[in-house]
Design an enzyme around this catalytic site. Structure first.
Site, short mmCIF file in Angstrom:
data_model
loop_
_atom_site.label_atom_id
_atom_site.label_comp_id
_atom_site.label_asym_id
_atom_site.label_seq_id
_atom_site.Cartn_x
_atom_site.Cartn_y
_atom_site.Cartn_z
N ALA A 66 -3.92 1.54 -2.30
CA ALA A 66 -4.31 0.23 -2.82
C ALA A 66 -4.17 -0.78 -1.69
O ALA A 66 -3.39 -0.56 -0.76
CB ALA A 66 -3.39 -0.16 -3.98
N GLY A 111 -2.83 5.17 -3.71
CA GLY A 111 -3.97 5.09 -4.63
C GLY A 111 -5.16 5.90 -4.15
O GLY A 111 -6.01 6.29 -4.95
N GLU A 114 -4.44 9.31 -5.32
CA GLU A 114 -4.65 9.30 -6.78
C GLU A 114 -6.14 9.35 -7.11
O GLU A 114 -6.55 10.04 -8.07
CB GLU A 114 -3.99 8.05 -7.38
CG GLU A 114 -2.46 8.14 -7.27
CD GLU A 114 -1.74 6.86 -7.71
OE1 GLU A 114 -0.72 6.97 -8.39
OE2 GLU A 114 -2.22 5.76 -7.37
N GLU A 134 4.39 5.25 -1.95
CA GLU A 134 4.73 4.02 -2.68
C GLU A 134 6.21 3.67 -2.62
O GLU A 134 6.58 2.50 -2.55
CB GLU A 134 4.30 4.14 -4.16
CG GLU A 134 2.79 4.05 -4.38
CD GLU A 134 2.07 5.39 -4.28
OE1 GLU A 134 2.65 6.36 -3.72
OE2 GLU A 134 0.93 5.47 -4.75
N1 DAK Z 1 -3.71 -1.98 2.31
C1 DAK Z 1 -4.19 -2.99 3.09
N2 DAK Z 1 -4.46 -2.85 4.39
C2 DAK Z 1 -4.21 -1.65 4.95
C3 DAK Z 1 -3.70 -0.56 4.20
C4 DAK Z 1 -3.46 -0.76 2.82
N3 DAK Z 1 -3.03 0.21 2.01
N4 DAK Z 1 -3.55 0.49 5.05
C5 DAK Z 1 -3.95 0.07 6.25
N5 DAK Z 1 -4.36 -1.21 6.20
C6 DAK Z 1 -4.86 -2.05 7.29
C7 DAK Z 1 -3.74 -2.46 8.23
O1 DAK Z 1 -3.06 -3.57 7.72
C8 DAK Z 1 -4.52 -2.77 9.49
O2 DAK Z 1 -5.13 -4.03 9.33
P1 DAK Z 1 -5.08 -5.14 10.51
O3 DAK Z 1 -3.64 -5.32 10.82
O4 DAK Z 1 -5.85 -4.50 11.63
O5 DAK Z 1 -5.75 -6.34 9.92
C9 DAK Z 1 -5.64 -1.72 9.47
O6 DAK Z 1 -5.74 -1.28 8.11
C10 DAK Z 1 -5.34 -0.51 10.34
O7 DAK Z 1 -4.07 0.01 9.93
P2 DAK Z 1 -2.90 0.33 10.97
O8 DAK Z 1 -3.00 -0.55 12.17
O9 DAK Z 1 -1.63 0.32 10.21
O10 DAK Z 1 -3.30 1.81 11.41
P3 DAK Z 1 -2.31 2.96 11.92
O11 DAK Z 1 -3.18 4.05 12.40
O12 DAK Z 1 -1.28 2.42 12.86
O13 DAK Z 1 -1.53 3.45 10.61
C11 DAK Z 1 -1.39 4.13 8.29
C12 DAK Z 1 -2.26 4.07 9.57
C13 DAK Z 1 -2.28 4.69 7.17
C14 DAK Z 1 -0.24 5.12 8.52
C15 DAK Z 1 -0.84 2.73 7.96
O14 DAK Z 1 -1.94 1.83 7.98
C16 DAK Z 1 -0.18 2.66 6.61
O15 DAK Z 1 0.96 3.11 6.47
N6 DAK Z 1 -0.89 2.10 5.64
C17 DAK Z 1 -0.33 1.89 4.31
C18 DAK Z 1 -0.30 3.18 3.55
C19 DAK Z 1 0.33 2.98 2.17
O16 DAK Z 1 1.49 2.63 2.07
N7 DAK Z 1 -0.45 3.22 1.17
C20 DAK Z 1 0.01 3.15 -0.22
C21 DAK Z 1 -0.19 1.75 -0.68
S1 DAK Z 1 0.51 1.50 -2.33
C22 DAK Z 1 -1.77 1.07 -9.62
C23 DAK Z 1 -2.82 1.66 -8.98
C24 DAK Z 1 -2.70 2.02 -7.66
C25 DAK Z 1 -1.54 1.76 -6.97
C26 DAK Z 1 -0.47 1.19 -7.64
C27 DAK Z 1 -0.59 0.84 -8.95
N8 DAK Z 1 -1.88 0.74 -10.95
C28 DAK Z 1 -3.05 1.15 -11.74
C29 DAK Z 1 -0.77 0.13 -11.66
C30 DAK Z 1 -1.48 2.15 -5.59
C31 DAK Z 1 -0.52 1.77 -4.74
C32 DAK Z 1 -0.66 2.12 -3.34
O17 DAK Z 1 -1.58 2.80 -2.91
#
Ligand code: DAK
Length: 260
Positions: A66, A111, A114, A134
């Site tokens: 997400a 997400g 998912e 998460e």
């Molecule tokens: N959201 C927003 N931006 C993101 C992102 C994300 N999930 N993942 C990456 N980006 C953005 C980064 O902020 C960066 O943007 P700028 O800084 O350049 O503006 C760009 O993408 C490139 O990312 P990185 O510079 O971080 O790239 P790296 O290769 O260094 O790292 C990475 C890649 C995938 C390891 C890292 O970006 C990362 O850890 N990303 C977050 C992964 C994460 O935690 N994902 C889970 C998010 S929580 C629900 C439904 C769904 C959900 C919850 C509830 N309901 C129906 C209730 C879902 C929740 C989630 O998914």
């Protein structure tokens, strides 16, 4: 219909949907989720579409979860709307009457994982990485991660993934049953197409009933599931496809299914 954050392209019998926010690693914001829902609704009853491939734009990511930046700014009311919309779209994908394959071409996190799990099958390029991170954000999976993951890989493996937030590579995802097939990155879409083209030669109504039986049956007792299967099996005998399929076998020719 024109979309901003996804691409929808029909090639042959396959609708290709690409989540198109590569600069944000294709993170899912509300608009992307809504467009995904609209695109699927657009092709659901299109007789020219037999199946769907969902992938991510660019070479680095399928969907990195997400959109955390959007998520962080939500209030309880908008969070509830996001939650309802997200859950609805994944249920819609899971119950879609035509096969949907996630072609996972990189990060497949939160997400994103998912979303991939709600699809009927997953193929992954060898550079794909999967995870439910998460807990690192102080939240838990909210779109079926704690439910669909154990159904695919078993309780112990699911708990390890959701509690540690660790990522696993494509080979491990394949080994534990999260992924159906692995491929070289350049052959990813062709691998998904290969599965779909095998399905396109089968009776479309039977394919639809199989999806329903497997999805619904998993929520039932074995006895209830067997009953459901019998009912759907009986329904197949009302179709032209059934008559054509059995007649073609007897006449030693390929069937010409009409999906009726
Ligand atoms: N959201 C927003 N931006 C993101 C992102 C994300 N999930 N993942 C990456 N980006 C953005 C980064 O902020 C960066 O943007 P700028 O800084 O350049 O503006 C760009 O993408 C490139 O990312 P990185 O510079 O971080 O790239 P790296 O290769 O260094 O790292 C990475 C890649 C995938 C390891 C890292 O970006 C990362 O850890 N990303 C977050 C992964 C994460 O935690 N994902 C889970 C998010 S929580 C629900 C439904 C769904 C959900 C919850 C509830 N309901 C129906 C209730 C879902 C929740 C989630 O998914």
């Amino acid at each position: 219909m024109a979309y901003e954050l996804i691409l929808l392209e029909k090639i042959g019998k396959t609708a290709h949907i690409t989540i198109n926010r590569p600069k944000a690693l294709n993170a899912l914001n509300v608009k992307t989720m809504n467009e995904l829902q609209e695109a699927l609704a657009e092709i659901r009853d299109d007789a020219g579409v037999g199946g769907v491939i969902i992938t991510g734009a660019g070479e680095k990511s399928f969907v990195a979860g997400a959109d955390i930046k959007e998520l962080a700014g939500q209030d309880p009311v908008s969070a509830k709307e996001f939650s309802l919309a997200s859950q609805k779209i994944l249920g819609y994908i899971e119950q879609f009457p035509k096969p949907i394959i996630a072609a996972v071409n990189g990060f497949c996190l939160g997400g994103g994982c998912e979303l991939a799990m709600a699809c009927h099958m997953r193929v992954a390029s060898k550079n794909a990485r999967f995870g439910q991170p998460e807990v690192s954000l102080g939240i838990m999976p909210g779109n079926g991660g704690t439910q669909r993951l154990p159904r695919l890989v078993g309780k112990g493996r699911a708990l390890e993934l959701v509690l540690t937030g660790n990522m696993i590579d494509a080979e491990e995802a394949h080994r534990i049953g999260l992924v159906n097939r692995l491929s070289a990155p350049e052959a990813l879409i062709a691998t998904a197409e290969e599965i779909l083209s095998a399905i396109y030669s089968k009776g479309p109504v039977a394919v639809k009933f199989c999806i329903e039986a497997v999805n619904h049956g998993l929520e039932l007792t074995l006895e209830e599931g067997i009953q459901l299967e019998s009912n759907l099996f009986g329904l197949c005998f009302t179709t032209e496809d059934m008559k054509e399929g059995t007649r073609a076998f007897i006449e030693k020719r390929k069937p010409d299914f009409k999906g009726k």
